[in-house]
Design an enzyme around this catalytic site. Structure first.
Site, PDB file in Angstrom:
ATOM      1  N   GLY A 100      -2.375   3.824   3.564  1.00  0.00           N
ATOM      2  CA  GLY A 100      -2.233   2.305   3.882  1.00  0.00           C
ATOM      3  C   GLY A 100      -3.672   1.635   3.919  1.00  0.00           C
ATOM      4  O   GLY A 100      -4.678   2.509   3.674  1.00  0.00           O
ATOM      5  N   SER A 101      -3.838   0.482   4.370  1.00  0.00           N
ATOM      6  CA  SER A 101      -5.065  -0.515   4.111  1.00  0.00           C
ATOM      7  C   SER A 101      -5.857   0.087   5.297  1.00  0.00           C
ATOM      8  O   SER A 101      -6.995  -0.261   4.780  1.00  0.00           O
ATOM      9  CB  SER A 101      -4.651  -1.754   4.243  1.00  0.00           C
ATOM     10  OG  SER A 101      -3.814  -2.149   5.881  1.00  0.00           O
ATOM     11  N   THR A 102      -5.672   0.604   6.264  1.00  0.00           N
ATOM     12  CA  THR A 102      -6.587   1.001   7.079  1.00  0.00           C
ATOM     13  C   THR A 102      -7.177   2.392   6.989  1.00  0.00           C
ATOM     14  O   THR A 102      -8.101   2.790   6.799  1.00  0.00           O
ATOM     15  CB  THR A 102      -6.134   0.954   8.749  1.00  0.00           C
ATOM     16  OG1 THR A 102      -5.619  -0.275   9.139  1.00  0.00           O
ATOM     17  CG2 THR A 102      -7.092   1.356   9.652  1.00  0.00           C
ATOM     18  N   GLY A 157      -3.230   5.384   9.793  1.00  0.00           N
ATOM     19  CA  GLY A 157      -3.022   3.838  10.567  1.00  0.00           C
ATOM     20  C   GLY A 157      -1.393   3.861  11.240  1.00  0.00           C
ATOM     21  O   GLY A 157      -0.600   4.999  11.051  1.00  0.00           O
ATOM     22  N   LYS A 169       5.866   3.797  11.560  1.00  0.00           N
ATOM     23  CA  LYS A 169       4.777   3.879  10.464  1.00  0.00           C
ATOM     24  C   LYS A 169       6.036   4.108   9.257  1.00  0.00           C
ATOM     25  O   LYS A 169       7.101   3.976   9.377  1.00  0.00           O
ATOM     26  CB  LYS A 169       4.366   5.321  10.493  1.00  0.00           C
ATOM     27  CG  LYS A 169       2.909   5.322  11.512  1.00  0.00           C
ATOM     28  CD  LYS A 169       2.598   6.676  11.673  1.00  0.00           C
ATOM     29  CE  LYS A 169       1.907   7.085  10.083  1.00  0.00           C
ATOM     30  NZ  LYS A 169       0.959   6.244   9.276  1.00  0.00           N
ATOM     31  N   GLY A 172       4.477   1.309   4.366  1.00  0.00           N
ATOM     32  CA  GLY A 172       3.550   1.396   3.064  1.00  0.00           C
ATOM     33  C   GLY A 172       4.937   2.396   2.317  1.00  0.00           C
ATOM     34  O   GLY A 172       4.460   2.739   1.142  1.00  0.00           O
ATOM     35  N   GLU A 178       3.798  11.590   5.156  1.00  0.00           N
ATOM     36  CA  GLU A 178       2.848  11.301   6.390  1.00  0.00           C
ATOM     37  C   GLU A 178       3.337  12.281   7.708  1.00  0.00           C
ATOM     38  O   GLU A 178       2.508  12.754   8.062  1.00  0.00           O
ATOM     39  CB  GLU A 178       2.845   9.794   7.049  1.00  0.00           C
ATOM     40  CG  GLU A 178       2.115   9.019   5.908  1.00  0.00           C
ATOM     41  CD  GLU A 178       2.286   7.478   6.112  1.00  0.00           C
ATOM     42  OE1 GLU A 178       1.607   6.819   5.742  1.00  0.00           O
ATOM     43  OE2 GLU A 178       3.218   6.975   7.004  1.00  0.00           O
TER      44      GLU A 178
END
Length: 313
Positions: A100-102, A157, A169, A172, A178
């Site tokens: 993810g972006s974080t 994230g 979560k 994405g 994950e």
């Protein structure tokens, strides 16, 4: 005397130019300065503790004040991503890399510290094809759960975090990998900006459920009819890209594992996330879901008041 005076003036001018150049060079390297407005103590700027390559973990605490007018969401994500690696990743560890972006910035930081030699003998397990590709581009050594079933730490994230540190979560699309990786870690560190903190899971972000393609409509109806879901949510099959929950294509979204995703849209907060997680997981045809309950070691949060850390009570 005239020659001596001229020599002195030239020496002073040269030394002044040298000092100015050094001054500008030094401050040009301080990449984090635009992000910091003030620190609670002057001692934080002590020269012996200042390391531009790797900011000491104590630097970013809940007392760090930031100018919200200059901070973008990506800058906040970068700060928590870097702090998580600086605080929790040590040489010789097996590390889970989130998606993810974080999490992107945590992976970036691991690559930086391996390249500089500040981290050594670290091996990592990626949670998606995207993360695997990023890690490979940074020359991060990778393994899988097949050879390393025990991890020291995983960093990722979250789409939502409730007061009990239960998570949503999977926005994405990487929720299965994950969870498989992060449940094997001794410590699971969650990195978010304060917009992800909610009083209750559900209304702010759909709950993703990964299901098998076989009879997927049956499985979707079965999940929607569960006691925790019936009349409370609208199941929507993810279309287009699996990496977001927006309808951006005509074909059914397919995960890295070849499965489909159903997003459960709630209008009100989920009363008992743990109970709902159990009910969904027990449905035949469900592979896994995006409720991560009771897994969090710490949540590192970037917000208007600085960086803070929350741990389970």
């Amino acid at each position: 005397p005239l020659i001596t005076a001229r020599c002195c003036l030239l020496m002073l001018a040269a030394s002044g130019a040298f000092f100015s150049a050094q001054f500008l060079h030094y401050f040009s390297k301080m990449r984090f300065l635009p992000l910091i407005c003030s620190l609670s103590t002057v001692s934080a700027f002590a020269p012996t503790a200042f390391n531009l390559a790797r900011v000491a973990p104590a630097t970013f605490t809940s007392s760090l004040k930031m100018s919200t007018t200059t901070l973008s969401q990506d800058e906040l994500k970068k700060m928590v991503g870097y702090k998580a690696v600086d605080d929790y990743v040590k040489s010789g560890m097996v590390v889970g890399l989130g998606t993810g972006s974080t999490a992107y910035f945590a992976v970036e930081r691991v690559g930086q510290l391996l390249k500089s030699g500040e981290l050594k003998d670290v091996i990592c397990i990626p949670t998606s094809i995207r993360t695997k590709e990023q890690a490979e581009s940074l020359d991060i050594p990778l393994v899988t759960l097949d050879t390393h079933s025990k991890l020291d730490v995983a960093i990722d994230g979250a789409d939502e975090v409730d007061p009990g540190l239960n998570l949503v979560k999977g926005g994405g699309g990487a929720l299965l990998r994950e969870k498989m990786v992060e449940v094997c870690a001794d410590k699971f560190i969650v990195i978010v900006d304060e917009s992800k903190l909610v009083s209750g899971l559900g209304p702010g972000f759909p709950i993703p459920v990964e299901i098998t393609p076989f009879c997927h409509e049956h499985t979707m109806r079965t999940v929607g009819a569960l006691p925790s879901c019936a009349g409370l949510c609208k199941p929507i099959l993810r279309m287009g890209s699996s990496t977001n929950n927006k309808i951006d294509g005509d074909n059914i979204a397919v995960t890295d594992n070849g499965n489909y995703i159903v997003d459960l849209h709630f209008d009100s907060p989920i009363k008992d996330p743990v109970k709902m997680a159990t009910e969904i997981k027990n449905v035949v045809g469900v592979v896994d879901h995006g409720l991560f309950c009771g897994m969090t070691t710490a949540v590192i949060i970037a917000g208007k008041d600085g960086i803070s850390v929350k741990m389970p009570q």
